[in-house]
Design an enzyme around this catalytic site. Structure first.
Site, PDB file in Angstrom:
ATOM      1  N   GLY A 238       0.826  -1.201   0.000  1.00  0.00           N
ATOM      2  CA  GLY A 238       0.000   0.000   0.000  1.00  0.00           C
ATOM      3  C   GLY A 238       0.858   1.248   0.000  1.00  0.00           C
ATOM      4  N   GLY A 466       1.393  -5.850   4.441  1.00  0.00           N
ATOM      5  CA  GLY A 466       2.642  -6.557   4.186  1.00  0.00           C
ATOM      6  C   GLY A 466       3.610  -6.665   5.342  1.00  0.00           C
ATOM      7  N   ARG A 610      10.991  -1.891  22.287  1.00  0.00           N
ATOM      8  CA  ARG A 610      11.178  -3.334  22.281  1.00  0.00           C
ATOM      9  C   ARG A 610      10.668  -3.889  20.949  1.00  0.00           C
ATOM     10  NH1 ARG A 610       7.704  -7.095  23.322  1.00  0.00           N
ATOM     11  NH2 ARG A 610       8.457  -9.175  23.792  1.00  0.00           N
ATOM     12  N   PRO A 614      11.058  -9.802  15.689  1.00  0.00           N
ATOM     13  CA  PRO A 614      12.363  -9.439  15.124  1.00  0.00           C
ATOM     14  C   PRO A 614      12.504  -9.692  13.626  1.00  0.00           C
ATOM     15  CG  PRO A 614      12.638 -10.611  17.195  1.00  0.00           C
ATOM     16  CD  PRO A 614      11.179 -10.682  16.855  1.00  0.00           C
ATOM     17  N   GLU A 687       7.698   3.735   9.141  1.00  0.00           N
ATOM     18  CA  GLU A 687       8.135   4.996   8.518  1.00  0.00           C
ATOM     19  C   GLU A 687       9.631   5.251   8.720  1.00  0.00           C
ATOM     20  OE1 GLU A 687       5.361   6.006   7.048  1.00  0.00           O
ATOM     21  OE2 GLU A 687       4.024   4.857   8.343  1.00  0.00           O
TER      22      GLU A 687
END
Lengths: 722, 327
Positions: A238, A466, A610, A614, A687
């Protein structure tokens, strides 16, 4: 109470479905009697449709209808919302096929609906139109005088010496340009819509927010929200373009209502350039002052960006400048120029990525001017607390990130002098930059259902474009309950689920994850009351009790336990300034004869609290950096302003980076819980992976060549001509 | 896309006959360009004559060189041992073009026939003399960063997009074509045209003629070759400028040399003057630079592609330097 241990790296819970084709995207859904919509778009940029001939198309085989402004069914909500465009854009509100007016090139002028896609395509090619052309303006550089303050963003100023940037001993004045960029997710946009009766609408959508799509459609057709079913379980990328339900999607639903048939629209790649937003062309001026020993004394940052004539799109291009550095005098201004263009929309990293290119390039320039290492210069002007809001940061591990990254890339080993390093014929350069984005948390709701077999189903009306939303949510539930991963399922992409916000602004894990945390915690409480407990991956009788989960459920006459929890931030959001940070290091090669720039190595460090998941977090960073390479080196939507039309609206000529452009990307996480953002201690990731990266590359190109390129993308011609 | 009929042929004769019957018919080989053009409404054949079944895909050694069938796939040519041994420049150029997926479909003949990537040619809402003679050239005064610096006209400044053709023109290939009147041979350098007043004609193929094969004569240039393509991203982008260089170097002197460029003209651009000047001279960077400057004598840029006046000679020098440095 939160989670205090480090997360294990989980594989994507839906990875297998994605790579085997089991995952279904909106266009893949087949419903009986589906029909196909193809849009005919305007060849002019501004004016009116004088005549439109649909007769031949209507007679073509398989054609069910051709809708134009002459016969488009009314969309009741649109009519009611009226014309509320505000100054400075102030133009007529865009109502697709609502009139003969053309407000931008590529605007739909007809919808052709047929029984097969090919027949619809053919019939669309038979629609002809004549126009009354009016003069148009699509070039921001030629319309700067129209720049005006947007209604939703005022100027910012702090400090007693507004002129400090002009009067400082060391001054920098520079202009930076970020071109139009187009999201270009691999999956094309569109919608599949059908009705039951006149008031129950179901859509399969490509959206970043199923609730937002539900609200938009409900208000357009003036029906109850619960009568709008929105399905969007999988989305093929997107990057921001799915944050709106676009007019053509609403129009398709209107056509489906009129025809009493399911209608599917899959847009073309060309239409992806004009009808689903873009990163607006933005020019920025930075004036910066510092003392000889490298103390910032004043920053002035003004950004001027394009918007549509009918909407005042505004984004945070200058927001980083307001708080990033401990500078006593800062002024920022954001201006918009209404043009005859479709409306922009947030594109990954949104305005902050545009602003960070300018600010972090300027910081690098100033560091060289005061003869300081760019990292030392940043540390010298480090903001220990947020100087914009005068609040402490909820967490800020930037200093550690600078340290880690510079060690990893070998920053100290480089010769800091520009144009000093070589690898054969190639010039070698190192550059770095900082990225930052608000660590947002919105309200979110999640339902948990614990089945007699000990499996847990979680549901929330969020989306996954995604990043691996389900994987992160399953991980959180696993950490709270101790249930094994394979016994937990997270369901999303359905507007009937408990409400959550759209997937945007790096807020999903923080918002929805908190709801998952809370609902799982509530579930533990319910089990305790029932004499049960989560124990080593299963539900067992609590100590001193003997009844199993099944026993308790049948005794209580229940088929499962369920609980729904809504979750949102509290007072901590006012007490602290909450941001995610990133540091990007890029090592580049520049060929002095051809101007070709190659990113050779990347080290990117996220200080985003945190890390919940991962593996998918690392993938986020790699994806963001890849987008950043595109922003830095290759991506630009080019418009021929004489015509107002794009001249590279396809994936051969609009250059997203290919594998050969992307080197190994090392991702490092500080991975320290933020005490205040949410129960997981996490902060957003999406971002910051991209924000600032283009400046790291531009700074590296400067280090390699001594050439400062202030206009993206840094293509060979610009390097040669600089 | 318009409706069309489709016929598959299995012999040269039936292929040529099918074209003669229908003036709007076109040959279909790999389809990697033609199908795009049909989708965009730029090319609207009413009949496609599919020639993929013709036995024209072989690559064989002849007495005088290599003969490459017109239907040999780009990948097959690029990976062919004889091609790599005798004409490594051709293999290098092919691999610089398009993507593996496209090269797996695209043929030698189709690569020669591919049309310009000039956007004004593709967008039917824009003027283009090549697509619609007399409508004007959108690129002149418009977006012309990718466009020609050699041999352009006031009607058209488009460039031929092929990498393969740059190598073939450098290697003095000969094209064999067959038509209703039988076979004829066209030197590769004469196959494509400059735009002049008729930019709608990309090449000198007569209507109804079929490309049969390309012959490349043996040479002594295989030791020192390089194809350098400068582009906006590392792969899958058309050339801003490309240069193909092949040299024979003996005792430090250039005894034979071929040089051609892509992305600079309406046809693959052979640099014969520079070749003649280099012959017999030492293979030094200084001489490469002089040859490159000589090549630029007739260059003329537009507003958007002035950088090519710097980039083109630099690319020639880099290609020659890299070629000369080969073991």
């Amino acid at each position: 109470m939160g989670i205090d241990k480090k997360s294990e790296p989980l594989n994507r819970v839906d990875g297998r479905a994605k790579v085997t084709g089991k995952a279904k995207y909106f266009a893949e859904f087949e419903v009986p009697g589906v029909t196909f919509c193809v849009m005919v778009t305007s060849a002019i940029t501004r004016g009116t449709v004088a005549t439109i001939n649909t007769k031949t198309a209507e007679r073509a085989p398989g054609v069910l209808a051709v809708f134009t402004h002459l016969n488009m069914p009314a969309i009741p909500g649109w009519a009611e919302q009226g014309n509320n465009s505000k100054l400075p854009s102030g133009g007529e509100k865009y109502r697709m096929l609502g009139s003969n007016k053309i407000l931008f090139n590529g605007q739909p002028i007809a919808l052709v609906i047929a029984d097969t896609l090919e027949r619809a395509q053919h019939a669309a090619s038979l629609v002809t139109a004549t126009y009354n052309k009016a003069e148009h303006n699509t070039d921001l550089l030629k319309n700067k005088e129209k720049a005006a303050m947007p209604p939703r963003m005022g100027d910012y100023s702090r400090g007693t010496d507004k002129d400090a940037h002009n009067t400082a001993p060391v001054k920098l004045k520079a202009d930076y340009t970020v071109p139009v960029e187009v999201h270009n997710p691999m999956e094309l946009a569109g919608i599949l819509a059908f009705w039951e009766g006149g008031d129950k609408l179901t859509v399969y959508a490509k959206t970043q927010g199923v609730k937002s799509t539900q609200r938009t459609l409900a208000s357009a057709f003036k029906i109850d929200e619960k009568n709008v079913q929105v399905h969007s379980e999988f989305v093929g990328g997107g990057f921001g373009m799915g944050l709106r339900t676009w007019p053509q999607e609403v129009a398709v639903a209107a056509a489906a209502l009129k025809l009493k048939k399911p209608v599917k629209l899959v847009m073309t790649r060309e239409q992806m350039f004009t009808l689903v937003g873009y990163r607006p062309y933005t020019i920025q001026h930075i004036s910066m002052g510092a003392t000889q020993d490298g103390q910032l004394t004043g920053i002035y940052h003004e950004a001027t960006a394009e918007t549509a004539s009918y909407d005042d799109f505004t984004e945070g291009a200058v927001s980083m400048t307001r708080f990033m550095y401990a500078c006593p005098n800062v002024t920022t201004k954001y201006r918009i120029v209404p043009l005859d263009r479709g409306v922009p929309i947030w594109m990954r990293g949104p305005g902050e990525a545009t602003g960070a290119f300018a600010l972090e390039s300027a910081i690098d320039e100033m560091a060289y001017k005061v003869n300081m290492d760019p990292i030392q210069f940043r540390l010298k002007n480090f903001a220990e607390t947020d100087p914009e809001r005068n609040k402490p940061f909820s967490s800020n591990n930037l200093k550690e990130a600078y340290q880690l990254g510079s060690e990893k890339i070998g920053w100290a080993k480089r010769n800091p002098a520009p144009a000093s390093m070589k690898d054969g014929e190639w010039q070698v350069g190192y550059g770095m930059s900082t990225g930052v984005f608000g660590a947002h948390r919105g309200e979110s709701t999640c339902r948990a259902q614990l089945n007699p077999d000990g499996t847990l189903v979680l549901q929330s009306a969020t989306s996954d474009i995604g990043p691996g939303t389900s994987t992160a949510m399953v991980q959180i539930a696993h950490e709270v309950t101790g249930l094994p991963i394979e016994k937990i399922r997270f369901e999303l992409g359905n507007a009937a689920f408990p409400p959550s916000g759209s997937q945007g602004g790096s807020a999903t894990v923080s918002s929805v994850g908190s709801a998952v945390f809370d609902v799982c915690t509530a579930l533990k409480g319910i089990l305790t009351e029932a004499g049960l407990t989560f124990d080593n991956g299963t539900v067992k009788p609590a100590s001193g009790k003997s009844e199993s989960l099944q026993d308790v459920l049948s005794k209580q006459n229940k088929t499962f336990f369920e609980v729904t929890k809504s979750s949102k931030g509290g007072e901590e959001q006012n007490k602290y300034s909450m941001y995610s940070f990133s540091i990007h290091f890029a090592e580049v090669r520049v060929h002095p004869a051809t101007g070709v720039v190659r990113v050779k190595r990347v080290v990117t460090i996220a200080d985003s609290g945190r890390i919940v998941s991962p593996k998918t977090a690392a993938s986020q960073m790699i994806g963001g950096v890849t987008g950043g390479i595109g922003m830095a080196l290759t991506e630009e939507g080019v418009i021929d302003h004489r015509f107002g039309r794009f001249v590279n609206n396809n994936l051969a000529d609009y250059h997203v980076p290919v594998s050969a452009d992307v080197p190994h990307i090392e991702t490092i996480f500080i991975d320290k819980p933020d005490p205040y953002t949410n129960p997981m201690g996490s902060k957003g990731m999406g971002e910051i992976a991209l924000i600032g990266f283009s400046a790291a590359v531009a700074n590296a190109v400067y280090h390699a060549t001594g050439k400062r390129i202030r206009e993206l993308p840094i293509t060979p011609d610009k390097v040669l001509s600089a | 896309m318009n409706q069309f009929s489709y016929v598959r042929v299995t012999s040269k004769e039936s292929a040529i006959a099918a074209m003669a019957k229908d003036k709007t018919a076109m040959f279909l080989a790999g389809g990697t360009n033609l199908v795009d053009l049909m989708k965009s409404g730029v090319t609207n054949p009413e009949r496609l004559v599919d020639i993929n079944k013709l036995p024209l895909a072989t690559i064989e050694e002849t007495k005088t060189g290599l003969r490459i069938g017109a239907l040999a796939k780009n990948t097959a040519v690029a990976e062919n041992a004889l091609v790599i041994k005798h004409f490594p420049l051709l293999s290098q150029a092919l691999k610089a073009g398009a993507s593996p997926q496209l090269r797996n479909m695209a043929t030698v003949g189709g690569n020669m026939m591919q049309r310009t990537r000039c956007h004004y040619f593709y967008d039917t809402a824009m003027p283009c003399n090549k697509r619609n003679p007399g409508s004007g050239c959108g690129a002149i005064g418009g977006f012309n960063r990718m466009h020609a610096i050699f041999g352009a006209s006031d009607k058209c400044i488009a460039v031929h997009p092929s990498d393969m053709c740059v190598a073939l023109v450098a290697l003095d290939a000969i094209v064999t074509v067959a038509g209703p009147k039988g076979e004829r041979k066209i030197p590769f350098g004469d196959f494509h045209r400059l735009p002049g007043d008729t930019p709608q004609q990309d090449n000198n193929l007569q209507r109804g003629e079929l490309i049969i094969a390309v012959d490349i004569p043996f040479n002594q240039l295989s030791a020192n070759t390089h194809y350098l393509k400068v582009r906006d991203r590392a792969s899958y982008a058309f050339a801003l400028v490309s240069a193909g260089a092949a040299m024979q170097i003996k005792g430090g002197n250039i005894t034979d040399v071929r040089l051609a460029m892509g992305g600079v003209a309406h046809k693959p651009w052979r640099l014969k003057e520079a070749e003649a000047w280099l012959k017999g001279k030492p293979a030094t960077e200084e001489n490469f630079r002089k040859a490159a400057e000589l090549s630029m004598a007739q260059a003329k840029s537009q507003e958007g592609n002035a950088f090519k006046l710097t980039l083109a000679p630099n690319t020639i020098v880099e290609a020659l330097k890299t070629a000369a440095a080969q073991a």
